[in-house]
Enzyme design. Structure first.
Site, PDB file in Angstrom:
ATOM      1  N   ASN A 137       0.796  -1.242   0.000  1.00 17.36           N
ATOM      2  CA  ASN A 137       0.000   0.000   0.000  1.00 17.36           C
ATOM      3  C   ASN A 137       0.823   1.284   0.000  1.00 17.36           C
ATOM      4  O   ASN A 137       0.325   2.323  -0.412  1.00 17.36           O
ATOM      5  CB  ASN A 137      -1.023  -0.015   1.140  1.00 17.36           C
ATOM      6  CG  ASN A 137      -0.383  -0.095   2.497  1.00 17.36           C
ATOM      7  OD1 ASN A 137       0.736  -0.588   2.644  1.00 17.36           O
ATOM      8  ND2 ASN A 137      -1.077   0.373   3.511  1.00 17.36           N
ATOM      9  N   CYS A 156      -3.323   1.286   6.668  1.00 16.86           N
ATOM     10  CA  CYS A 156      -3.546   0.613   7.950  1.00 16.86           C
ATOM     11  C   CYS A 156      -4.089   1.597   8.974  1.00 16.86           C
ATOM     12  O   CYS A 156      -4.662   1.188   9.980  1.00 16.86           O
ATOM     13  CB  CYS A 156      -2.294  -0.095   8.441  1.00 16.86           C
ATOM     14  SG  CYS A 156      -0.841   0.904   8.319  1.00 16.86           S
ATOM     15  N   GLU A 207       8.470   2.860  14.827  1.00 19.90           N
ATOM     16  CA  GLU A 207       9.194   3.246  13.617  1.00 19.90           C
ATOM     17  C   GLU A 207       9.220   4.764  13.531  1.00 19.90           C
ATOM     18  O   GLU A 207       8.421   5.446  14.149  1.00 19.90           O
ATOM     19  CB  GLU A 207       8.484   2.692  12.383  1.00 19.90           C
ATOM     20  CG  GLU A 207       8.407   1.180  12.386  1.00 19.90           C
ATOM     21  CD  GLU A 207       8.151   0.633  10.989  1.00 19.90           C
ATOM     22  OE1 GLU A 207       9.101   0.587  10.195  1.00 19.90           O
ATOM     23  OE2 GLU A 207       7.009   0.265  10.702  1.00 19.90           O
TER      24      GLU A 207
END
Ligand code: ADP
Length: 478
Positions: free
Chosen positions: A148, A280, A458
């Site tokens: 994505n 997401c 992250e």
């Protein structure tokens, strides 16, 4: 070798190749991309292992310059990369351009971070002893990425991995090899040393699994589905590798009666449907206070009417196609399931015909839904959202948190009291106030709770936690 894998600094042809098909026009084959073999996995890891000692001790200036050069090249080739990305993934050119810019900015950010790696010094409890705490690279890192965000997600894993002195092998998603292949080309062009960065294109079940299971891999960073993430965790932790997983979401957007309705509707439209709902962080549960429910639904439907669902690269397109036939089938299955569960399909949910044959789906909005319906429990990963009607803020918060996921959660309100309470009590890694649940900054930590994530965050400076290991040294001055 136009679409070969990158192993030990060489372009290596695969025994076979897979067609990369444009989801806006299935007659348009972008190219045949070489599929790596298990022998290629072995060779790429061998090359990374050989390169690791020197790269891990390289000057931060060298690493900074490499990342800066890669960032500059991405930004300079923005339009070309965006066109390719939109063509292989199906997001609009505008969104693709934004994603490419983001990838460039991430490389630039970590070019700076490479020369800002910090440690600490403490006085020991023992006389004349000093304690020094430093961060060292983890070693060889395998990166497994989804379809994505074909360039931004590889970028936000590669850039910190290299900045902190690790060697990398990237396995991009099967559906989007072209953006990763271009990125590998740019890495090579910028003078990345052999073995420091490798690219292996092909199936996750074999290549991804082989990478995660290999004892030469010190850390695995994965973004994808929950089911695959769990497999990666099992394979990687079996040999003691560090693991970071970013997986699904079922992100709530709460709309209170005191919200600025226009702001709320824009947040819902963007969060639920832009980029075809394939994020997401997408808002798939719109939790709306009773007093504003009907006005909110009417206004959102009006905005949905105005969307142009067409070729991702069309000048007026606001929502591109679904990424693949399989994903479209999954979206349709859930739309049917929603109907069977008794939800009202208030808008869309139909396959659309356009000038070219592609995976076009009109954005689907369900109303009269309950939070325990499958459409509100499972991540659908398409342009499908549900409205859940609630009495008040307390019920809204309870429904928002009643999910196995915990990536992003949003609230639209003008009340400082409710906004503050929601920020504190939403069980999510990221909270948005009067903003879509999707859309994050590159210099701030990204990640979730519960089934959405595993391991450390992250992006931004928080990336150091995963891509470095801490050393504590005690020295007696004699
Ligand atoms: P999606 O359903 O969105 O394709 P996946 O979680 O299946 O998400 O895929 C995300 C990434 O994981 C892809 O690069 C894919 O090839 C890879 N992958 C798939 N299966 C495995 C596996 N068993 N082990 C490691 N990686 C895998």
């Amino acid at each position: 070798m136009p679409h070969a894998n990158l192993i030990g600094g060489e372009w290596v042809a695969g025994a076979d190749a897979a067609a990369n098909v444009n989801p806006s026009n299935v007659a348009d084959v972008i190219g045949d991309y070489d599929q790596a073999s298990l022998a290629d996995v072995d060779a790429a890891l061998a090359a990374a292992t050989v390169a690791a000692p020197k790269w891990s001790r390289s000057s931060p200036q060298v690493r900074s310059e490499l990342l800066d050069a890669v960032g500059s090249e991405i930004l300079a080739r923005r339009d070309e990369l965006a066109d390719l990305l939109a063509r292989e993934e199906g997001k609009t050119l505008n969104d693709a351009r934004g994603e490419v810019m983001r990838a460039g900015q991430i490389f630039k950010f970590f070019a700076g971070e490479a020369v800002r790696i910090q440690g600490e010094r403490l006085d020991s409890t023992r006389p004349d002893v000093g304690v020094e705490i430093t961060r060292e690279p983890v070693g060889v890192v395998a990166l497994i990425t989804p379809w994505n965000f074909p360039i931004a997600i590889p970028a936000w894993k590669i850039a910190p991995a290299l900045a902190y002195g690790n060697c990398v092998v990237l396995k991009p998603a099967e559906l989007v090899p072209a953006s990763a292949r271009m990125l590998a080309d740019i890495m090579q062009g910028a003078g990345c040393p052999a073995g420091v960065f490798g690219l292996l294109m092909g199936p996750g079940a074999s290549l991804g699994h082989a990478l995660a299971s290999d004892a030469r891999v010190d850390a695995v960073s994965f973004t994808g589905s929950v089911a695959t993430g769990r497999k990666v965790l099992a394979a990687a932790s079996a040999h003691g590798a560090k693991v970071q997983l970013e997986m699904g979401g079922k992100n709530p957007l709460v709309v209170l009666a005191d919200a600025d309705l226009d702001v709320a509707v824009r947040a819902a439209l963007d969060g639920a449907y832009f980029q075809t709902g394939q994020r997401c962080t997408a808002s798939s549960r719109l939790i709306v206070e009773d007093a504003v429910h009907d006005r909110f639904v009417a206004a959102l439907k009006q905005r949905l009417e105005a969307q142009v669902i067409d070729d991702a690269r069309g000048p007026d397109t606001t929502i591109g196609p679904v990424v693949s036939e399989m994903q479209l089938a999954q979206d349709m299955r859930y739309i049917e399931l929603g109907r069977q569960e008794g939800a009202t399909l208030a808008f869309g949910g139909e396959r659309l015909r356009r000038a070219t044959v592609g995976y076009y789906l009109s954005p689907a909005l369900f109303t009269d839904t309950a939070n325990d319906m499958a459409i509100n429990r499972d991540e659908i990963f398409g342009p499908v959202a549900s409205v859940i009607r609630v009495r008040d803020y307390d019920e809204a918060l309870a429904v928002a948190n009643d999910t196995k996921f915990g990536l992003s959660a949003g609230i639209c309100t003008r009340s400082l009291k409710y906004a503050t309470h929601f920020r504190r009590n939403a069980q999510a890694g990221m909270v948005m106030v009067n903003l879509p649940t999707a859309g994050v900054d590159y210099h701030a930590p990204f990640g979730g709770r519960k089934a959405s994530s595993y391991g450390s965050r992250e992006q931004g400076r928080y990336a150091a936690e995963f891509y470095t290991t801490v050393k504590t040294a005690y020295t007696l001055a004699v």
